[in-house]
Design an enzyme around this catalytic site. Structure first.
Site, PDB file in Angstrom:
ATOM      1  N   PRO A  26       0.568  -0.790   0.100  1.00 53.20           N
ATOM      2  CA  PRO A  26      -0.305   0.013  -0.303  1.00 53.20           C
ATOM      3  C   PRO A  26       0.920   1.309   0.375  1.00 53.20           C
ATOM      4  O   PRO A  26       0.272   2.406  -0.273  1.00 53.20           O
ATOM      5  CB  PRO A  26      -0.804   0.317   1.223  1.00 53.20           C
ATOM      6  N   GLU A  27       2.253   1.260   0.051  1.00 48.88           N
ATOM      7  CA  GLU A  27       2.739   2.560   0.622  1.00 48.88           C
ATOM      8  C   GLU A  27       3.416   2.799  -1.158  1.00 48.88           C
ATOM      9  O   GLU A  27       3.649   2.235  -2.028  1.00 48.88           O
ATOM     10  CB  GLU A  27       4.051   1.983   1.287  1.00 48.88           C
ATOM     11  N   GLY A  28       2.649   4.120  -1.325  1.00 48.61           N
ATOM     12  CA  GLY A  28       3.487   5.453  -2.316  1.00 48.61           C
ATOM     13  C   GLY A  28       4.808   5.249  -2.478  1.00 48.61           C
ATOM     14  O   GLY A  28       5.822   5.390  -2.185  1.00 48.61           O
ATOM     15  N   PHE A  29       4.704   6.290  -3.736  1.00 46.80           N
ATOM     16  CA  PHE A  29       5.866   6.471  -4.763  1.00 46.80           C
ATOM     17  C   PHE A  29       7.514   7.033  -3.563  1.00 46.80           C
ATOM     18  O   PHE A  29       7.516   6.305  -3.878  1.00 46.80           O
ATOM     19  CB  PHE A  29       5.380   7.483  -5.416  1.00 46.80           C
ATOM     20  N   ASN A  30       6.243   8.424  -2.950  1.00 48.17           N
ATOM     21  CA  ASN A  30       7.226   8.755  -2.429  1.00 48.17           C
ATOM     22  C   ASN A  30       7.956   8.571  -1.348  1.00 48.17           C
ATOM     23  O   ASN A  30       9.260   8.597  -0.912  1.00 48.17           O
ATOM     24  CB  ASN A  30       6.922  10.582  -2.180  1.00 48.17           C
ATOM     25  N   LEU A  80      -2.026  20.047  -2.461  1.00 51.64           N
ATOM     26  CA  LEU A  80      -3.931  19.440  -2.095  1.00 51.64           C
ATOM     27  C   LEU A  80      -3.572  19.106  -1.962  1.00 51.64           C
ATOM     28  O   LEU A  80      -4.486  18.054  -3.075  1.00 51.64           O
ATOM     29  CB  LEU A  80      -4.056  20.599  -2.263  1.00 51.64           C
ATOM     30  N   PHE A  93       4.663  13.606  -0.285  1.00 50.14           N
ATOM     31  CA  PHE A  93       4.664  13.938  -1.423  1.00 50.14           C
ATOM     32  C   PHE A  93       5.427  15.651  -1.286  1.00 50.14           C
ATOM     33  O   PHE A  93       5.740  15.835  -2.012  1.00 50.14           O
ATOM     34  CB  PHE A  93       3.311  14.429  -2.487  1.00 50.14           C
TER      35      PHE A  93
END
Length: 413
Positions: A36-40, A277, A373
């Site tokens: 589940p962890e994102g790109f950043n 945002l 991000f």
């Protein structure tokens, strides 16, 4: 003449043997992160793994970090896009990464390794009992797996798993390790307990930074230079839509990150407000420190007036309905909206990088609370030499009583 040929062949044979021996001494460290962890956040874990490789190499072993291919990330939701098995070179400069620590793409590993086989997978996990007597200490132990293994044995005795979308990849062994500590805590295990040539750390985010915000951290972070084609797209957009160039913004950029040393406050930035945002899962979680769209627009207008800016660039994961509402509330909004062809070329990850690059060059930036991000934009602006007051800012929730601003992590050279 015959003697000469014999001598040449003998020397050549010795050379081949030496080369084979040298190659056999190379060891490969692979890793993966909780799906589940994102790109950043994954970019942050890379810094921890690079630090671990540096620790391992200090002992004389020739460890190489294998870059896990990108794909199947939650925020990459563009329909009809095949977004798996994406190499790091699509998003980052490999030459820049290699100037900090030896790295190779996964397909290079397959070629060098003689096939898609990983000798040993170590699945990292926390300790089931938590901290002993409430005391935190660094330790590593082989333990039974707490969660169900995401690997299964095939009929040949090999382990199958996700492996970044490479279905042909197999692991020879899988073990669960309870680990508590910084990245280097795992080094003795890799050096003394395991002799495998290739080792993969799954759930690598379990390990902490060795020296967060220190020189080693910043060296690795600075080496994560965005791929040139993405920077050029961002620069072109700045020039065309925001009247922003490196010359007018005082943001000169060197292709060699080791030569980049901007004086704090030297960057002026383009004459626009940069905004990140965050919406979607942040508002679904009912975060008190995330504003409503109206609350965000009110803050944006206030900042534009205060800093005498007539343009605002917004990077957001808002859905189509919220984008429409945002444009009604804020007609001045400027966004990078890729064509279908551009999206196919850059992928969602590339578009995110372009957004970050444009935000990083704004006269003033405001982001979203605890968003990685936004954190990465903070770091990019720190590298470019922006005044911290124009960088470490975040939106406050509509009813938030104490709106603490982000911490300034000063760059260390």
């Amino acid at each position: 003449m015959i003697s000469f040929v014999f001598t040449f062949n003998a020397e050549f044979s010795v050379l081949v043997i030496v080369c084979v021996l040298l190659l056999s001494l190379v060891r490969y460290l692979l890793y993966d992160v909780n799906p589940p962890e994102g790109f950043n956040l994954r970019r942050d874990v890379y810094i921890r793994m690079a630090s671990l490789v540096k620790t391992l190499r200090k002992e004389g072993d020739d460890w190489v970090l294998v870059l896990p291919p990108w794909g199947r990330l939650y925020h990459w939701q563009s329909p009809n896009l095949h977004q798996i098995r994406i190499p790091w070179g699509e998003f980052f400069s490999l030459t820049s990464l290699q100037a900090n620590v030896p790295v190779i793409e996964y397909e290079e590993f397959i070629a060098e390794n003689g096939g898609p086989f990983i000798d040993h997978v170590l699945v990292l996990q926390n300790y089931a009992e938590g901290w002993t007597d409430g005391k935190w200490e660094e330790k590593v132990d082989e333990r039974p797996c707490i969660e169900k293994l995401m690997y299964s044995k095939d009929k040949h005795g090999y382990y199958r798993g996700w492996f970044w979308g490479y279905e042909e990849t197999r692991a020879r062994n899988v073990t669960c390790l309870s680990a508590q500590g910084h990245a280097s805590v795992i080094a003795p295990v890799l050096q003394k307990n395991i002799t495998a040539t290739s080792v993969m750390l799954d759930r690598a985010e379990t390990l902490l930074h060795d020296h967060y915000a220190g020189k080693d951290y910043w060296n690795t972070r600075r080496s994560m230079v965005f791929a040139k084609h993405l920077r050029l797209i961002g620069d072109n957009f700045r020039s065309r839509h925001l009247n922003s160039t490196d010359e007018t913004d005082h943001t000169p950029y060197s292709e060699d990150w080791t030569r980049m040393k901007a004086k704090p406050g030297s960057a002026k930035g383009g004459s626009y407000l940069g905004v990140h945002l965050r919406r979607k899962d942040f508002i679904w979680g009912h975060r008190e420190d995330v504003p409503s769209l109206k609350g965000a627009v009110k803050k944006i207008r206030s900042l534009m007036k205060k800093h005498k800016l007539d343009k605002v660039f917004v990077a957001t994961d808002a859905d189509d309905e919220e984008i429409k509402e945002l444009k009604k509330l804020l007609p001045d909004i400027v966004r990078f909206e890729p064509s279908t062809e551009d999206l196919e070329l850059f992928k969602d990850g590339g578009v995110a990088i372009i957004d970050q690059w444009i935000c990083a060059h704004a006269r003033f930036f405001i982001g979203t609370s605890v968003s990685t991000f936004s954190f990465r934009i903070h770091e990019e602006r720190e590298i470019l030499g922006f005044d911290p007051k124009t960088t470490y800012n975040r939106f406050c929730g509509d009813t938030e009583k104490e709106c603490e601003q982000p911490t300034h992590w000063k760059i260390v050279y």
